[in-house]
Design an enzyme around this catalytic site. Structure first.
Site, PDB file in Angstrom:
ATOM      1  CG  LEU A 130      65.821 121.415 -13.052  1.00 41.05           C
ATOM      2  CD1 LEU A 130      67.061 121.137 -12.168  1.00 41.05           C
ATOM      3  CD2 LEU A 130      65.071 122.513 -12.523  1.00 41.05           C
TER       4      LEU A 130
ATOM      5  CG  ASP B  32      76.972 106.678 -12.283  1.00 46.91           C
ATOM      6  OD1 ASP B  32      77.450 106.186 -11.269  1.00 46.91           O
ATOM      7  OD2 ASP B  32      75.679 106.656 -12.374  1.00 46.91           O
TER       8      ASP B  32
ATOM      9  N   PRO C  90      71.281 115.913 -12.155  1.00 49.50           N
ATOM     10  CG  PRO C  90      73.201 116.317 -13.044  1.00 49.50           C
ATOM     11  CD  PRO C  90      72.422 115.232 -12.653  1.00 49.50           C
TER      12      PRO C  90
ATOM     13  N   GLY D 290      66.093 116.076 -16.913  1.00 50.31           N
ATOM     14  CA  GLY D 290      65.502 116.786 -18.074  1.00 50.31           C
ATOM     15  C   GLY D 290      64.503 117.906 -17.827  1.00 50.31           C
TER      16      GLY D 290
ATOM     17  CE1 TYR E 163      70.913 103.153 -13.186  1.00 46.16           C
ATOM     18  CE2 TYR E 163      72.972 104.092 -13.867  1.00 46.16           C
ATOM     19  CZ  TYR E 163      71.819 104.032 -13.066  1.00 46.16           C
ATOM     20  OH  TYR E 163      72.020 104.689 -11.937  1.00 46.16           O
TER      21      TYR E 163
ATOM     22  CG  ASN F  40      69.536 106.553  -3.672  1.00 44.46           C
ATOM     23  OD1 ASN F  40      69.322 107.916  -3.927  1.00 44.46           O
ATOM     24  ND2 ASN F  40      69.969 105.712  -4.565  1.00 44.46           N
TER      25      ASN F  40
HETATM   26  P1  NDP Z   1      69.806 114.348 -15.636  1.00 42.76           P
HETATM   27  O1  NDP Z   1      69.569 115.183 -14.704  1.00 42.76           O
HETATM   28  O2  NDP Z   1      71.107 113.949 -16.016  1.00 42.76           O
HETATM   29  O3  NDP Z   1      68.784 114.755 -16.875  1.00 42.76           O
HETATM   30  C1  NDP Z   1      69.014 113.695 -18.206  1.00 42.76           C
HETATM   31  C2  NDP Z   1      68.202 114.353 -19.142  1.00 42.76           C
HETATM   32  O4  NDP Z   1      68.589 115.561 -19.349  1.00 42.76           O
HETATM   33  C3  NDP Z   1      68.021 113.545 -20.569  1.00 42.76           C
HETATM   34  O5  NDP Z   1      66.723 113.664 -21.167  1.00 42.76           O
HETATM   35  C4  NDP Z   1      69.118 114.406 -21.202  1.00 42.76           C
HETATM   36  O6  NDP Z   1      68.640 114.438 -22.546  1.00 42.76           O
HETATM   37  C5  NDP Z   1      68.779 115.870 -20.842  1.00 42.76           C
HETATM   38  N1  NDP Z   1      69.868 116.550 -20.995  1.00 42.76           N
HETATM   39  C6  NDP Z   1      71.373 116.416 -20.494  1.00 42.76           C
HETATM   40  N2  NDP Z   1      72.085 117.424 -21.117  1.00 42.76           N
HETATM   41  C7  NDP Z   1      71.282 118.443 -21.459  1.00 42.76           C
HETATM   42  C8  NDP Z   1      71.467 119.567 -22.457  1.00 42.76           C
HETATM   43  N3  NDP Z   1      72.533 120.060 -22.313  1.00 42.76           N
HETATM   44  N4  NDP Z   1      70.416 120.442 -22.629  1.00 42.76           N
HETATM   45  C9  NDP Z   1      69.130 119.707 -22.642  1.00 42.76           C
HETATM   46  N5  NDP Z   1      68.776 118.391 -21.932  1.00 42.76           N
HETATM   47  C10 NDP Z   1      70.087 118.080 -21.661  1.00 42.76           C
HETATM   48  O7  NDP Z   1      69.025 112.779 -15.137  1.00 42.76           O
HETATM   49  P2  NDP Z   1      69.428 111.549 -14.962  1.00 42.76           P
HETATM   50  O8  NDP Z   1      68.404 110.860 -14.064  1.00 42.76           O
HETATM   51  O9  NDP Z   1      69.931 110.600 -15.918  1.00 42.76           O
HETATM   52  O10 NDP Z   1      70.764 111.502 -14.020  1.00 42.76           O
HETATM   53  C11 NDP Z   1      72.295 111.468 -14.103  1.00 42.76           C
HETATM   54  C12 NDP Z   1      72.714 110.170 -13.941  1.00 42.76           C
HETATM   55  O11 NDP Z   1      72.735 109.878 -12.465  1.00 42.76           O
HETATM   56  C13 NDP Z   1      72.127 108.930 -14.602  1.00 42.76           C
HETATM   57  O12 NDP Z   1      72.004 108.633 -15.743  1.00 42.76           O
HETATM   58  C14 NDP Z   1      72.785 107.822 -13.742  1.00 42.76           C
HETATM   59  O13 NDP Z   1      74.088 107.565 -14.125  1.00 42.76           O
HETATM   60  C15 NDP Z   1      72.706 108.624 -12.273  1.00 42.76           C
HETATM   61  N6  NDP Z   1      71.502 108.370 -11.243  1.00 42.76           N
HETATM   62  C16 NDP Z   1      71.813 107.575 -10.326  1.00 42.76           C
HETATM   63  C17 NDP Z   1      70.801 106.940  -9.188  1.00 42.76           C
HETATM   64  C18 NDP Z   1      71.138 106.374  -8.027  1.00 42.76           C
HETATM   65  O14 NDP Z   1      70.005 106.026  -7.394  1.00 42.76           O
HETATM   66  N7  NDP Z   1      72.229 106.442  -7.732  1.00 42.76           N
HETATM   67  C19 NDP Z   1      69.397 107.669  -9.689  1.00 42.76           C
HETATM   68  C20 NDP Z   1      69.156 108.249 -11.014  1.00 42.76           C
HETATM   69  C21 NDP Z   1      70.301 108.748 -11.652  1.00 42.76           C
HETATM   70  P3  NDP Z   1      69.526 113.486 -23.836  1.00 42.76           P
HETATM   71  O15 NDP Z   1      69.564 112.208 -23.258  1.00 42.76           O
HETATM   72  O16 NDP Z   1      68.479 113.538 -25.019  1.00 42.76           O
HETATM   73  O17 NDP Z   1      70.654 113.987 -24.131  1.00 42.76           O
END
Ligand code: NDP
Length: 277
Positions: A199, A49, A193, A197, A54, A142
């Site tokens: 959660l 995605d 999900p 980060g 971005y 959204n």
């Molecule tokens: P997430 O809930 O996916 O959280 C991302 C964070 O979680 C990062 O800091 C990452 O760290 C951390 N993380 C991931 N895996 C782990 C793990 N196994 N253990 C510990 N920490 C972890 O948040 P996002 O907001 O990024 O949402 C995911 C995606 O959804 C976005 O990247 C985007 O593509 C989409 N999105 C869409 C939106 C919309 O309006 N349509 C709005 C927001 C997001 P690290 O990077 O250091 O690995």
């Protein structure tokens, strides 16, 4: 093995994909980000995605680099700004995304959020891009129930998904939106999900996860992926996180664990406005 779910036309997609928001913005080493995306693809997280928003195109360029050489095994999702969703501007926005992604087609093209352009115009522009082969499916992001109703009234019955904020802390869609989508066989795509980060750092989740040999992040992700017709797109810029996220789909959560989580993060008791970030 990553389970799959069906889009309304019957095409199946993996239920665990990869997000890319805040990648390619200089926060991390670019090689690490590329390695993370490629590791995810190797592990079967082939739904990626991204969005023109971005990094103002930089994330799409990163994705383009990551999928070079394996384009056909990837299901590419990108999104257009609402102000680009007109008959005149959507083809231009799509062409620019395709250029940055280094491909001739986007598998699923989403309207990032609802703006001022009439939905009927956006639907017609999406359909034209589909007819011309620049995109294979289109959808929205959204959109609350009322927006989805408006979309259908505007002829948008081919909408393939609604990408929404959904995680343990943001369960509002369970009240009305998720049942609405399920009744029409439209899968939901859960963004953030892991709560961006947050959660992953929740000590209550860590405590429950520890009993199961899981981290808090894995547990939060497993809970989202446990729902039917739900696609989760966690973002992990580190290859190690990508690997551990795979484990979340391999898990079936027991009724006892789900009950514990329900107590900590209760479902909505009334309709709530759709939240977005
Ligand atoms: P997430 O809930 O996916 O959280 C991302 C964070 O979680 C990062 O800091 C990452 O760290 C951390 N993380 C991931 N895996 C782990 C793990 N196994 N253990 C510990 N920490 C972890 O948040 P996002 O907001 O990024 O949402 C995911 C995606 O959804 C976005 O990247 C985007 O593509 C989409 N999105 C869409 C939106 C919309 O309006 N349509 C709005 C927001 C997001 P690290 O990077 O250091 O690995």
């Amino acid at each position: 093995m990553i389970p799959r779910t069906n889009l309304p036309d019957g095409e199946s997609v993996p239920t665990l994909g990869q997000g890319t928001w805040m990648m390619a913005e200089g926060r991390r080493d670019r090689d690490d980000e590329l390695a993370a995306l490629r590791r995810g693809i190797d592990l079967g997280m082939t739904l990626i995605d991204t969005a023109e928003m971005y990094g103002e195109g930089a994330a799409e360029e990163l994705v383009g680099e990551a999928i070079a050489g394996c384009r056909d095994s990837v299901f590419l999702v990108s999104k257009a700004y609402p102000w680009n969703a007109s008959a005149r501007d959507l083809p231009r926005a799509c062409a620019a995304s395709l250029r940055r992604l280094g491909t001739d087609r986007i598998d699923l093209y989403l309207l990032h959020w609802r703006g001022d352009i009439p939905l009927a115009e956006t639907v017609a522009a999406m359909e034209r891009l589909r007819d011309e082969g620049h995109i294979r499916h289109w959808g929205v992001s959204n959109f609350a129930v009322a927006d989805m109703e408006d979309l259908l009234a505007a002829g948008g019955w081919r909408c393939a998904t609604n990408q929404i904020l959904y995680n343990l802390e943001r369960r509002g869609p369970e009240w009305d939106l998720l049942p609405w989508l399920a009744a029409r066989s439209i899968p939901a795509m859960a963004y953030s999900p892991i709560g961006q980060g947050r959660l992953a750092r929740d000590p209550r989740l860590s405590a429950i996860g520890a009993k199961l040999g899981l981290t808090a992040a894995q547990l939060a992700l497993a809970w989202v992926l446990n729902r039917p017709a739900m696609i989760g797109i966690p973002k992990a810029a580190s290859p190690a996180h990508v690997g551990t996220n795979l484990r979340a789909v391999e898990l079936g959560l027991t009724r006892e664990v789900v009950a514990e989580l329900e107590e900590l993060f209760p479902p909505p008791r009334q309709a709530e406005p759709l939240e977005m970030i």
